[in-house]
Write an enzyme that holds these catalytic residues in place. Structure first.
Site, short mmCIF file in Angstrom:
data_model
loop_
_atom_site.label_atom_id
_atom_site.label_comp_id
_atom_site.label_asym_id
_atom_site.label_seq_id
_atom_site.Cartn_x
_atom_site.Cartn_y
_atom_site.Cartn_z
N GLY A 34 0.77 -1.14 0.28
CA GLY A 34 -0.03 -0.08 0.19
C GLY A 34 0.91 1.13 -0.12
N HIS A 102 -3.52 4.03 -1.96
CA HIS A 102 -3.59 2.56 -2.65
C HIS A 102 -3.22 1.34 -1.76
CE1 HIS A 102 -3.26 -0.45 -5.74
NE2 HIS A 102 -2.10 -0.62 -5.44
N HIS A 104 -4.41 -3.05 -1.14
CA HIS A 104 -5.19 -4.17 -2.00
C HIS A 104 -5.84 -4.86 -0.64
CE1 HIS A 104 -1.44 -5.01 -4.81
NE2 HIS A 104 -1.99 -3.87 -5.06
N ASP A 127 -23.32 7.81 1.43
CA ASP A 127 -22.59 8.90 2.10
C ASP A 127 -21.18 9.36 1.70
OD1 ASP A 127 -24.67 9.21 3.89
OD2 ASP A 127 -23.92 7.66 5.46
N HIS A 178 -6.51 -6.10 -10.11
CA HIS A 178 -5.65 -5.52 -9.23
C HIS A 178 -6.22 -4.99 -7.98
CE1 HIS A 178 -2.28 -2.23 -9.22
NE2 HIS A 178 -2.10 -2.81 -7.92
N TYR A 236 -24.62 17.70 7.36
CA TYR A 236 -24.18 16.71 8.18
C TYR A 236 -23.04 17.20 9.02
CZ TYR A 236 -21.88 12.19 9.64
OH TYR A 236 -21.12 11.39 10.23
#
Ligand SMILES: [Zn+2]
Length: 240
Positions: A34, A102, A104, A127, A178, A236
């Protein structure tokens, strides 16, 4: 280096570091799969995780500074994440995006591996994402062989432009076979969106298991939920 530059680099390094540690702590990351970045568009740079460094060894100083236009490393002693060119292409195309994550993460990646977009089935999804989280096209053989990471970013940008999707309305995407990229106006919101994405991916899978092909959320309810959080008349949370 000018003091102003040092200040900018320190600030985005800290934001990128905090985002990388937040996705690690959130459980979305296994091993080093990541990366997160934080951008300053006025300064034309972003900070990103160094490549292959374990999360225990990360420090704010180890974040690498890269030019948004050039894609070149402008400050830092380590090699940037191997996905840097993907971040760079998204940031160069979308000035509203201030941070990218990024991972996985398994549920979002399962949808990506099935090459299926995640339909908006409920208000939790609405949301955060104004509609389905799309899956892009596959890279061509040439794109895989030559400049793969930059091509991946270009494919994401192409998808949002061709479909007229505002990247801040749907701040995530799936790359087929991916995994997901998520983003937001800041690195911090990108982390929130990556976590929300994993959660809605999981719920959408369960809804499919329960109902086979569950009905999409009614349009009006979907718009209501997105707009009360993100629209012009958002109400909100607490007034800022
Ligand atoms: Zn990846």
């Amino acid at each position: 280096m000018a003091d102003r530059e040092t200040g900018t680099y320190d600030r985005i390094r800290r934001q990128a570091y905090d985002a990388n540690m937040a996705i690690y702590r959130s459980g979305l990351i296994v091993l080093t799969w990541g990366n997160a970045s934080a951008a300053d568009h006025d300064a034309g740079v972003f900070a990103i995780k160094p490549s292959g460094v374990s999360y225990d060894e990360l420090t704010p100083e180890s974040m690498v500074i890269v030019g948004i236009r050039s894609g070149d490393v402008v400050d830092g002693s380590l090699r940037p994440s191997s996905d840097t060119a993907t971040h760079q292409r998204i940031l160069a195309a979308f000035g509203s995006v201030g941070g990218i994550v990024h991972t996985h993460s398994p549920f979002a990646t399962s949808w990506a591996q099935a090459a299926r977009s995640i339909p908006c089935l409920g208000t939790t999804h609405a949301d955060h994402f104004a509609g389905a989280v799309p899956v892009t096209r596959h890279p061509t053989a040439q794109e895989i062989d030559d400049g793969y990471e930059a091509a991946t970013g270009d494919i994401i940008v192409e998808h949002f432009r061709e479909h007229g999707i505002d990247p801040l309305h749907v701040p995530a995407v799936l790359l087929p076979h991916h995994g997901p990229f998520a983003w937001g106006p800041s690195a911090e919101t990108a982390v929130d969106n990556a976590i929300a994405l994993e959660s809605v991916a999981r719920m959408a899978l369960y809804a499919h298991q329960i109902a086979g092909s569950p009905p999409a959320i009614p349009d009006r309810l979907q718009r209501k939920h997105f707009e009360r959080k993100h629209g012009r008349g958002a109400y909100y949370g607490q007034p800022g």
